[in-house]
Design a protein around this motif. Structure first.
Motif, PDB file in Angstrom:
ATOM      1  N   ARG A   1      21.820  88.067 -39.158  1.00  0.00           N
ATOM      2  CA  ARG A   1      21.779  88.408 -40.587  1.00  0.00           C
ATOM      3  C   ARG A   1      21.244  89.814 -40.794  1.00  0.00           C
ATOM      4  O   ARG A   1      21.759  90.569 -41.622  1.00  0.00           O
TER       5      ARG A   1
ATOM      6  N   PRO B   1      24.962  78.864 -41.362  1.00  0.00           N
ATOM      7  CA  PRO B   1      25.359  79.324 -40.030  1.00  0.00           C
ATOM      8  C   PRO B   1      25.445  78.182 -39.041  1.00  0.00           C
ATOM      9  O   PRO B   1      24.601  77.280 -39.032  1.00  0.00           O
TER      10      PRO B   1
ATOM     11  N   ASN C   1      17.146  82.699 -48.299  1.00  0.00           N
ATOM     12  CA  ASN C   1      17.842  81.641 -47.574  1.00  0.00           C
ATOM     13  C   ASN C   1      17.410  81.606 -46.110  1.00  0.00           C
ATOM     14  O   ASN C   1      17.261  80.525 -45.527  1.00  0.00           O
ATOM     15  N   LEU C   2      17.198  82.781 -45.503  1.00  0.00           N
ATOM     16  CA  LEU C   2      16.645  82.827 -44.150  1.00  0.00           C
ATOM     17  C   LEU C   2      15.262  82.179 -44.119  1.00  0.00           C
ATOM     18  O   LEU C   2      14.931  81.417 -43.206  1.00  0.00           O
TER      19      LEU C   2
ATOM     20  N   ASP D   1      19.838  83.577 -35.507  1.00  0.00           N
ATOM     21  CA  ASP D   1      20.187  83.582 -36.928  1.00  0.00           C
ATOM     22  C   ASP D   1      19.607  84.815 -37.615  1.00  0.00           C
ATOM     23  O   ASP D   1      20.303  85.542 -38.334  1.00  0.00           O
TER      24      ASP D   1
ATOM     25  N   GLY E   1      28.656  81.930 -43.847  1.00  0.00           N
ATOM     26  CA  GLY E   1      27.736  82.502 -44.804  1.00  0.00           C
ATOM     27  C   GLY E   1      26.900  81.453 -45.503  1.00  0.00           C
ATOM     28  O   GLY E   1      25.704  81.651 -45.753  1.00  0.00           O
TER      29      GLY E   1
ATOM     30  N   VAL F   1      23.655  92.757 -42.528  1.00  0.00           N
ATOM     31  CA  VAL F   1      23.258  93.444 -43.756  1.00  0.00           C
ATOM     32  C   VAL F   1      23.060  94.934 -43.489  1.00  0.00           C
ATOM     33  O   VAL F   1      23.500  95.786 -44.272  1.00  0.00           O
TER      34      VAL F   1
ATOM     35  N   GLN G   1      20.711  86.929 -48.481  1.00  0.00           N
ATOM     36  CA  GLN G   1      20.272  86.426 -47.191  1.00  0.00           C
ATOM     37  C   GLN G   1      18.763  86.191 -47.078  1.00  0.00           C
ATOM     38  O   GLN G   1      18.324  85.279 -46.402  1.00  0.00           O
TER      39      GLN G   1
END
Length: 408
Positions: A342, A388, A299-300, A338, A385, A346, A296
């Motif tokens: 996430r 989003p 990518n975030l 978002d 995943g 997690v 994550q």
């Protein structure tokens, strides 16, 4: 040089998130500078970049330099290795179930940073500098000083200078931090059996142990343990470490060999609030830090970069102030949900493994059972995943959705 250079956007920090923010803003028509030191080419870590991030790299002309060094992630396997009485079933997510050839690609950090650095753009200026420091955020522009390139002026500053971001501090943005009793041991290795593009995640009482496919018969390892056990693993010789890892993954990958130097990282979390203020927006670890679980983090950061590039580019075209309060508030609203989801997901997964409450393991087991048995639910989870539904910047959408064609 003493004279001031003026840009629409100055990105402070030149890691992957900062370089991506710079390229994305340049692509959106903004005169952009990225200020920061060169990356360490010896970084042996890798990043599992999901489909949206790969689309972004393709759109910006970076992917063709990375494809040969990257490995497609065609499936994700979750295995309950907690040793509880009611063992959850194994779950296998296949990208083909949602019409994708791969969820994304496992990309070496060094290759990713090198490819981003090598990609030029007519609107982008790369300033190799040890640091850029905010001097003034008042008025209609921000002022920054650098060691080697004098003063910089910008209507918008993007803070991509890491978890302890001085730029975030200069903007007066506060953070909430927390820590875990765990650390991650990270390395790469070779093996005798093929991985078939399947990333395997063992859910253990001490934390996840994840093996991510690399090119050929190689894989990357992220092994979460208690801090004490992580120190013990770091002290083992190669043969002892191999035996211990084999004890967890069994014959999954056959004989293990050629381990890269091990590194360990304590697990922690941090979120900033707000995500933008006083002509400064936060991206990457300046905005959020989460454990290396579930692919994550970066990518975030890439979604942060694509979102601010899109918003600032639109504001520029509309004749609006790209560093004004209206844009900063819009960015904060767009990214907050978002990031919050996430971070929550997690943290919940990690704490559910650590919990001594029987109900926590039972609930997690029921969740895995539902995913294993319900194809529609599994497909929904996979789509969310990969990209989003609440955060889908145009730069990260599939090319078929916009009619674009690239050579990437």
């Amino acid at each position: 040089m003493d004279e001031q250079q003026t840009f629409d956007v100055v990105v402070v920090g030149a890691g992957p998130a900062g370089l991506m923010a710079g390229l994305a803003c340049a692509e959106s028509g903004l005169r952009t500078a990225v200020a920061g030191p060169e990356a360490d080419p010896r970084d042996s870590r890798s990043a599992a970049l999901l489909d949206g991030s790969v689309n972004l790299l393709k759109r910006l002309g970076v992917w063709q330099q990375l494809a040969a060094a990257s490995e497609p992630l065609t499936a994700i396997r979750l295995i309950d290795a907690t040793g509880t009485l009611l063992r959850a079933p194994e779950v296998l997510f296949r990208a083909s179930e949602i019409g994708l050839p791969a969820f994304g690609y496992n990309v070496p950090n060094a290759a990713l940073t090198a490819a981003l650095e090598a990609t030029s753009h007519s609107n982008l200026t790369r300033l190799i500098d040890r640091k850029a420091t905010v001097v003034d955020l008042a008025g209609n522009s921000a002022m920054l000083s650098t060691n080697s390139h004098g003063m910089l002026g910008a209507r918008l500053v993007i803070a991509a200078d890491g978890r302890d971001s001085p730029t975030r501090t200069a903007a007066g943005i506060k953070t909430s931090s927390w820590s875990y009793t765990q650390a991650a041991v990270v390395t790469a290795f070779s093996h005798s059996r093929p991985h078939y593009g399947i990333s395997t995640e063992l859910h253990r009482r001490a934390g996840p142990l994840t093996v991510v496919p690399g090119p050929g018969n190689t894989s990357n390892l992220v092994w979460v343990e208690t801090k004490e056990d992580a120190e013990r693993l770091m002290a083992l010789d190669a043969a002892e470490f191999t035996r211990e890892l084999s004890g967890h993954i069994g014959s999954l990958l056959g004989m293990l060999s050629d381990f890269a130097p091990r590194r360990t990282y304590p697990l922690s979390g941090r979120t900033a609030s707000p995500l933008a203020a006083h002509r400064v927006v936060l991206v990457g670890e300046a905005a959020h830090v989460i454990p290396p679980i579930g692919a994550q983090g970066l990518n975030l950061g890439f979604r942060d970069a694509a979102t601010i590039a899109e918003f600032a580019g639109d504001a520029q075209c509309a004749g609006e102030d790209i560093g004004g309060d209206a844009l900063l508030e819009r960015y904060g609203r767009a990214r907050q949900s978002d990031v919050a989801f996430r971070v929550f997901a997690v943290d919940l997964l990690n704490r559910s493994l650590l919990s001594s409450i029987p109900g926590a393991h039972l609930a997690r087991g029921f969740g895995l059972f539902a995913l294993a048995s319900n194809r529609a639910l599994r497909a929904r989870v996979m789509r969310e995943g990969v990209m989003p539904s609440t955060s889908n910047p145009s730069l990260m959408r599939p090319f078929a959705a916009t009619g674009e064609i690239t050579a990437g």
